[in-house]
Design a protein around this motif. Structure first.
Motif, PDB file in Angstrom:
ATOM      1  N   ARG A 106       0.843  -1.190   0.000  1.00  0.00           N
ATOM      2  CA  ARG A 106       0.000   0.000   0.000  1.00  0.00           C
ATOM      3  C   ARG A 106       0.885   1.250   0.000  1.00  0.00           C
ATOM      4  O   ARG A 106       2.017   1.223   0.457  1.00  0.00           O
ATOM      5  CB  ARG A 106      -0.900   0.017   1.229  1.00  0.00           C
ATOM      6  N   GLY A 107       0.332   2.341  -0.478  1.00  0.00           N
ATOM      7  CA  GLY A 107       1.037   3.614  -0.426  1.00  0.00           C
ATOM      8  C   GLY A 107       0.577   4.403   0.787  1.00  0.00           C
ATOM      9  O   GLY A 107      -0.623   4.639   0.962  1.00  0.00           O
ATOM     10  N   ILE A 108       1.530   4.799   1.667  1.00  0.00           N
ATOM     11  CA  ILE A 108       1.174   5.601   2.830  1.00  0.00           C
ATOM     12  C   ILE A 108       2.138   6.793   2.940  1.00  0.00           C
ATOM     13  O   ILE A 108       2.605   7.307   1.926  1.00  0.00           O
ATOM     14  CB  ILE A 108       1.107   4.756   4.122  1.00  0.00           C
ATOM     15  N   GLY A 109       2.458   7.213   4.157  1.00  0.00           N
ATOM     16  CA  GLY A 109       3.135   8.485   4.382  1.00  0.00           C
ATOM     17  C   GLY A 109       4.420   8.703   3.617  1.00  0.00           C
ATOM     18  O   GLY A 109       4.713   9.809   3.158  1.00  0.00           O
ATOM     19  N   GLY A 110       5.236   7.660   3.461  1.00  0.00           N
ATOM     20  CA  GLY A 110       6.515   7.825   2.786  1.00  0.00           C
ATOM     21  C   GLY A 110       6.397   8.216   1.335  1.00  0.00           C
ATOM     22  O   GLY A 110       7.353   8.738   0.745  1.00  0.00           O
ATOM     23  N   SER A 111       5.219   7.989   0.734  1.00  0.00           N
ATOM     24  CA  SER A 111       5.035   8.334  -0.684  1.00  0.00           C
ATOM     25  C   SER A 111       5.255   9.819  -0.942  1.00  0.00           C
ATOM     26  O   SER A 111       5.610  10.219  -2.056  1.00  0.00           O
ATOM     27  CB  SER A 111       3.635   7.925  -1.145  1.00  0.00           C
ATOM     28  N   VAL A 112       5.071  10.643   0.076  1.00  0.00           N
ATOM     29  CA  VAL A 112       5.289  12.078  -0.084  1.00  0.00           C
ATOM     30  C   VAL A 112       6.743  12.368  -0.447  1.00  0.00           C
ATOM     31  O   VAL A 112       7.039  13.309  -1.194  1.00  0.00           O
ATOM     32  CB  VAL A 112       4.890  12.822   1.216  1.00  0.00           C
ATOM     33  N   LEU A 113       7.679  11.559   0.051  1.00  0.00           N
ATOM     34  CA  LEU A 113       9.088  11.751  -0.293  1.00  0.00           C
ATOM     35  C   LEU A 113       9.325  11.495  -1.777  1.00  0.00           C
ATOM     36  O   LEU A 113      10.152  12.164  -2.412  1.00  0.00           O
ATOM     37  CB  LEU A 113       9.959  10.824   0.559  1.00  0.00           C
ATOM     38  N   VAL A 114       8.601  10.533  -2.330  1.00  0.00           N
ATOM     39  CA  VAL A 114       8.719  10.255  -3.766  1.00  0.00           C
ATOM     40  C   VAL A 114       8.193  11.442  -4.570  1.00  0.00           C
ATOM     41  O   VAL A 114       8.812  11.872  -5.556  1.00  0.00           O
ATOM     42  CB  VAL A 114       7.958   8.969  -4.145  1.00  0.00           C
ATOM     43  N   LEU A 115       7.049  11.981  -4.158  1.00  0.00           N
ATOM     44  CA  LEU A 115       6.500  13.154  -4.843  1.00  0.00           C
ATOM     45  C   LEU A 115       7.487  14.313  -4.806  1.00  0.00           C
ATOM     46  O   LEU A 115       7.682  15.010  -5.807  1.00  0.00           O
ATOM     47  CB  LEU A 115       5.184  13.586  -4.184  1.00  0.00           C
ATOM     48  N   LYS A 116       8.100  14.526  -3.649  1.00  0.00           N
ATOM     49  CA  LYS A 116       9.020  15.655  -3.504  1.00  0.00           C
ATOM     50  C   LYS A 116      10.247  15.497  -4.383  1.00  0.00           C
ATOM     51  O   LYS A 116      10.661  16.440  -5.076  1.00  0.00           O
ATOM     52  CB  LYS A 116       9.455  15.792  -2.030  1.00  0.00           C
ATOM     53  N   ILE A 117      10.828  14.335  -4.387  1.00  0.00           N
ATOM     54  CA  ILE A 117      12.038  14.104  -5.176  1.00  0.00           C
ATOM     55  C   ILE A 117      11.738  14.204  -6.667  1.00  0.00           C
ATOM     56  O   ILE A 117      12.473  14.857  -7.423  1.00  0.00           O
ATOM     57  CB  ILE A 117      12.646  12.733  -4.815  1.00  0.00           C
ATOM     58  N   ALA A 118      10.643  13.590  -7.099  1.00  0.00           N
ATOM     59  CA  ALA A 118      10.281  13.647  -8.524  1.00  0.00           C
ATOM     60  C   ALA A 118       9.934  15.068  -8.940  1.00  0.00           C
ATOM     61  O   ALA A 118      10.338  15.535 -10.016  1.00  0.00           O
ATOM     62  CB  ALA A 118       9.107  12.710  -8.799  1.00  0.00           C
ATOM     63  N   GLY A 119       9.194  15.783  -8.098  1.00  0.00           N
ATOM     64  CA  GLY A 119       8.820  17.152  -8.435  1.00  0.00           C
ATOM     65  C   GLY A 119      10.010  18.072  -8.525  1.00  0.00           C
ATOM     66  O   GLY A 119      10.092  18.931  -9.421  1.00  0.00           O
ATOM     67  N   ALA A 120      10.971  17.916  -7.612  1.00  0.00           N
ATOM     68  CA  ALA A 120      12.169  18.752  -7.638  1.00  0.00           C
ATOM     69  C   ALA A 120      13.009  18.465  -8.873  1.00  0.00           C
ATOM     70  O   ALA A 120      13.564  19.387  -9.494  1.00  0.00           O
ATOM     71  CB  ALA A 120      12.981  18.517  -6.369  1.00  0.00           C
ATOM     72  N   LEU A 121      13.106  17.196  -9.243  1.00  0.00           N
ATOM     73  CA  LEU A 121      13.883  16.833 -10.427  1.00  0.00           C
ATOM     74  C   LEU A 121      13.229  17.369 -11.695  1.00  0.00           C
ATOM     75  O   LEU A 121      13.903  17.879 -12.599  1.00  0.00           O
ATOM     76  CB  LEU A 121      14.034  15.309 -10.494  1.00  0.00           C
ATOM     77  N   ALA A 122      11.915  17.275 -11.761  1.00  0.00           N
ATOM     78  CA  ALA A 122      11.213  17.828 -12.924  1.00  0.00           C
ATOM     79  C   ALA A 122      11.421  19.335 -13.011  1.00  0.00           C
ATOM     80  O   ALA A 122      11.589  19.887 -14.114  1.00  0.00           O
ATOM     81  CB  ALA A 122       9.723  17.502 -12.826  1.00  0.00           C
ATOM     82  N   GLU A 123      11.423  20.012 -11.876  1.00  0.00           N
ATOM     83  CA  GLU A 123      11.620  21.467 -11.851  1.00  0.00           C
ATOM     84  C   GLU A 123      12.980  21.857 -12.418  1.00  0.00           C
ATOM     85  O   GLU A 123      13.140  22.946 -12.990  1.00  0.00           O
ATOM     86  CB  GLU A 123      11.483  21.984 -10.416  1.00  0.00           C
ATOM     87  N   LEU A 124      13.964  20.967 -12.276  1.00  0.00           N
ATOM     88  CA  LEU A 124      15.304  21.241 -12.803  1.00  0.00           C
ATOM     89  C   LEU A 124      15.410  20.992 -14.305  1.00  0.00           C
ATOM     90  O   LEU A 124      16.467  21.209 -14.897  1.00  0.00           O
ATOM     91  CB  LEU A 124      16.338  20.371 -12.067  1.00  0.00           C
ATOM     92  N   GLY A 125      14.324  20.527 -14.925  1.00  0.00           N
ATOM     93  CA  GLY A 125      14.325  20.322 -16.365  1.00  0.00           C
ATOM     94  C   GLY A 125      14.738  18.940 -16.815  1.00  0.00           C
ATOM     95  O   GLY A 125      15.043  18.732 -17.998  1.00  0.00           O
ATOM     96  N   ALA A 126      14.744  17.970 -15.890  1.00  0.00           N
ATOM     97  CA  ALA A 126      15.134  16.606 -16.253  1.00  0.00           C
ATOM     98  C   ALA A 126      14.135  15.990 -17.226  1.00  0.00           C
ATOM     99  O   ALA A 126      12.981  16.420 -17.327  1.00  0.00           O
ATOM    100  CB  ALA A 126      15.250  15.751 -15.000  1.00  0.00           C
ATOM    101  N   SER A 127      14.571  14.951 -17.908  1.00  0.00           N
ATOM    102  CA  SER A 127      13.714  14.276 -18.882  1.00  0.00           C
ATOM    103  C   SER A 127      12.663  13.435 -18.174  1.00  0.00           C
ATOM    104  O   SER A 127      12.807  13.074 -17.008  1.00  0.00           O
ATOM    105  CB  SER A 127      14.561  13.372 -19.784  1.00  0.00           C
ATOM    106  N   LEU A 128      11.617  13.084 -18.910  1.00  0.00           N
ATOM    107  CA  LEU A 128      10.584  12.216 -18.368  1.00  0.00           C
ATOM    108  C   LEU A 128      11.185  10.879 -17.966  1.00  0.00           C
ATOM    109  O   LEU A 128      10.832  10.315 -16.917  1.00  0.00           O
ATOM    110  CB  LEU A 128       9.475  12.018 -19.404  1.00  0.00           C
ATOM    111  N   GLU A 129      12.099  10.380 -18.767  1.00  0.00           N
ATOM    112  CA  GLU A 129      12.737   9.098 -18.466  1.00  0.00           C
ATOM    113  C   GLU A 129      13.445   9.145 -17.120  1.00  0.00           C
ATOM    114  O   GLU A 129      13.316   8.226 -16.304  1.00  0.00           O
ATOM    115  CB  GLU A 129      13.732   8.743 -19.570  1.00  0.00           C
ATOM    116  N   ASP A 130      14.195  10.228 -16.874  1.00  0.00           N
ATOM    117  CA  ASP A 130      14.933  10.326 -15.615  1.00  0.00           C
ATOM    118  C   ASP A 130      14.015  10.560 -14.425  1.00  0.00           C
ATOM    119  O   ASP A 130      14.218   9.995 -13.344  1.00  0.00           O
ATOM    120  CB  ASP A 130      15.964  11.458 -15.704  1.00  0.00           C
ATOM    121  N   VAL A 131      13.005  11.399 -14.582  1.00  0.00           N
ATOM    122  CA  VAL A 131      12.085  11.661 -13.475  1.00  0.00           C
ATOM    123  C   VAL A 131      11.360  10.376 -13.073  1.00  0.00           C
ATOM    124  O   VAL A 131      11.222  10.071 -11.879  1.00  0.00           O
ATOM    125  CB  VAL A 131      11.073  12.761 -13.850  1.00  0.00           C
TER     126      VAL A 131
END
Length: 591
Positions: free
Chosen positions: A152-177
């Motif tokens: 199941r997805g619970i509280g730790g999933s927020v860390l995944v959102l944060k890391i992916a969102g920050a990487l996307a903000e830096l202009g990374a590719s969809l593949e890398d994000v």
């Protein structure tokens, strides 16, 4: 279980809560028809759009994470129910930029997987580059029970959102994000525990599934964020035992059902303590400290980051979750490590990790050496006292006060917050210990200074402050009676000193006779002693003042806010006045 709410219509509650995000974050917009919160176009170059969402009731997740450096959009369902595929499709195809592709990140629950997955396929058919990931971080349900559904997805999933969102903000590719989001998930474990289940606003209590509440002496280990049961219940457990059990499920490498990550000496971890919604910040802070201590002591893990707060709740769930993220190499070079992406700034109201990377880098375990401030020692005086008689009389008063604690507590429970009796008893016990264990000098000023210090350090709350001010002033009042030659402290000198102390107390409290406070006993005692120099007459005045408080309406203190006067008027005296009066009676009877 708390079943009272300010909102009785859940759909209205969801809409108004989502709309509030446009008030607290001007960079986001809201589509109420489809319950989509999304970032307003800002003219910057296109980036990978990261979309999440799910049932409402998990605030600040997920809409609270929409903003620069985190999510591009979020789609909400009703409370604990997935949004429809059409809602998600509109978010992907109508609310965000799709030039560099879209990553859909959701927590792993069947309804979310099906509806967000269907929308992803529709977008893909329309030619939009898109990736989909269902985050599973929970170890409460192991491999056997989870089966094909997975974690199941619970509280730790927020860390995944944060890391992916920050990487996307830096202009990374969809593949890398997408790749880094998956890498983060595989290195993440979480587990929640709760003292009770939660109630949905607008629902009848009986609408919950059978076994609505967790018994008062049990805790559910591994409870999900929608009231789902966990691995087991612990009966009559301590917090220490609970945390030990939870960390074992998270980190035991021999548990084949739950060992999702390995732990080597060189590994670095991030710790996230998440409030399920119903814990006080005070209690959550205590839990964080206990988890941190046991991680260091039992597993030799000192987290490089400790993040605490309400990140993914279960309405007002009376519990918390522990998440551990093992930092892995992203392979993307400087500025794009998991830790740097977690530390990257985000303009999203739900992300509450304000400590900058530079502050963490400068952290130190070296104890801070405090400045040593030495208080001036109380200068001796010429005022003498029979220390044996003093010990006898004061001890008698203190013991009488301690004996009356249950009654004072009962009075204060009716009229206040119930702490007056306990506070008075704690102060009395400390002073009595001083008298019994110390060879008291015959210098009254020095003795009174010691008593004032004990009261100051052992009594808290309003009563503690009042007594501390009064006794410290009494020390000065006695010193004013020192004529320079050796003399005995007489009732006249006591009266003058008490009168000085009463005047000094008036600088810090507006309380007067008739306000229904301990002053209704203290002031008559001091004034009559000043007039008559007769202790028993002064005690009689204090008793009459205390009795009079039964018929008074409170003007100060917490009693002001207590209703139901018709029930206690004429029956219940002011607790503080009553406690003081009992001390004075005991003292007078021992003279």
């Amino acid at each position: 279980m708390q079943t009272k709410h300010f909102f009785s219509e859940p759909n209205h509650l969801v809409l108004t809560a989502l709309h509030s995000l446009t008030i607290t974050n001007p960079s986001v917009a809201f589509d109420p028809e489809n319950k989509i919160v999304f970032r307003r176009p800002d003219g910057s170059s296109s980036k990978v759009s990261v979309i999440s969402g799910g049932g409402s009731g998990h605030e600040p997740a997920f809409a609270g994470y929409v903003g620069k450096g985190l999510l591009t959009a979020s789609v909400a369902g009703t409370i604990f129910a997935s949004p429809s595929a059409e809602q998600v499709r509109k978010a992907v195809m109508e609310c965000v930029n799709t030039d560099k592709g879209v990553l859909i990140l959701i927590v792993n629950y069947t309804g979310d997987v099906l509806n967000f997955g269907m929308a992803a396929e529709m977008a893909k058919a329309a030619g939009i580059p898109i990736e989909f990931l269902a985050i599973g971080d929970d170890v409460g349900v192991g491999r056997k029970k989870g089966g094909k559904v997975g974690r199941r997805g619970i509280g730790g999933s927020v860390l995944v959102l944060k890391i992916a969102g920050a990487l996307a903000e830096l202009g990374a590719s969809l593949e890398d994000v997408y790749r880094i989001a998956r890498l983060t998930t595989t290195n993440l474990v979480s587990l929640g525990s709760s003292l009770d289940r939660v109630h949905i606003p607008g629902h009848e209590f009986s609408e919950l599934s059978p076994g609505e509440s967790v018994p008062a002496d049990e805790v559910e280990v591994g409870m999900g964020i929608h009231n789902e049961p966990g691995s087991h219940r612990m009966k009559s457990t301590t917090l220490d035992e609970l945390i030990r059990t939870m960390l074992l499920q998270l980190l035991d490498p021999t548990d084949q059902d739950r060992a999702y990550i390995t732990h080597e000496t060189e590994d670095s971890f991030v710790l996230l303590i998440n409030n399920l919604g119903g814990l006080s910040t005070l209690e959550l802070c205590g839990i964080t400290n206990e988890v941190f201590i046991r991680l260091v002591r039992d597993y030799n893990i000192t987290p490089v980051r400790t993040i605490q707060g309400t990140f993914l709740s279960s309405l007002n769930g009376l519990g918390f979750s522990i998440s551990l993220l093992k930092l892995a190499n992203t392979g993307l070079g400087p500025g794009r490590s998991m830790l740097e992406l977690l530390d990257a700034p985000a303009e999203a109201v739900g992300w509450a990790a304000p400590i900058r990377m530079s502050t963490w880098a400068n952290s130190s375990d070296i104890p801070v050496v405090l400045k040593k401030t030495k208080m001036a020692e109380e200068q001796p005086s010429n005022l003498k006292v029979d220390s044996a008689l003093l010990k006898k009389t004061v001890s008698a008063g203190l013991k009488r006060l301690m004996d009356t604690e249950p009654l004072v507590t009962r009075f204060d429970t009716i009229l206040g917050d119930g702490d007056c009796g306990v506070g008075l008893k704690r102060g009395a016990e400390a002073v009595l210990k001083l008298l019994e264990q110390t060879n008291l000098p015959d210098d009254m000023v020095v003795v009174m200074s010691k008593i004032a210090g004990v009261v100051e350090n052992n009594m808290d709350g309003t009563s503690g402050a009042i007594y501390s001010i009064f006794l410290n002033s009494l020390v000065q009042g006695l010193r004013q009676q020192d004529a320079g030659s050796t003399s005995v402290v007489t009732s006249q000198k006591w009266a003058a000193a008490l009168n000085y102390s009463l005047s000094a107390l008036g600088k810090y409290t507006p309380a007067q006779i008739g306000d229904r406070t301990l002053l209704d006993a203290l002031a008559p005692f001091c004034m009559v002693l000043m007039e008559t120099h007769d202790v028993r007459a002064a005690v009689k005045a204090a008793r009459e003042g205390t009795e009079a408080t039964k018929y008074m309406k409170a003007s100060l203190g917490r009693s002001v806010y207590v209703g139901g006067e018709e029930e206690w008027l004429g029956k219940v005296p002011d607790p503080g006045a009553y406690g003081l009066c009992e001390f004075l009676v005991g003292l007078a009877e021992a003279i």
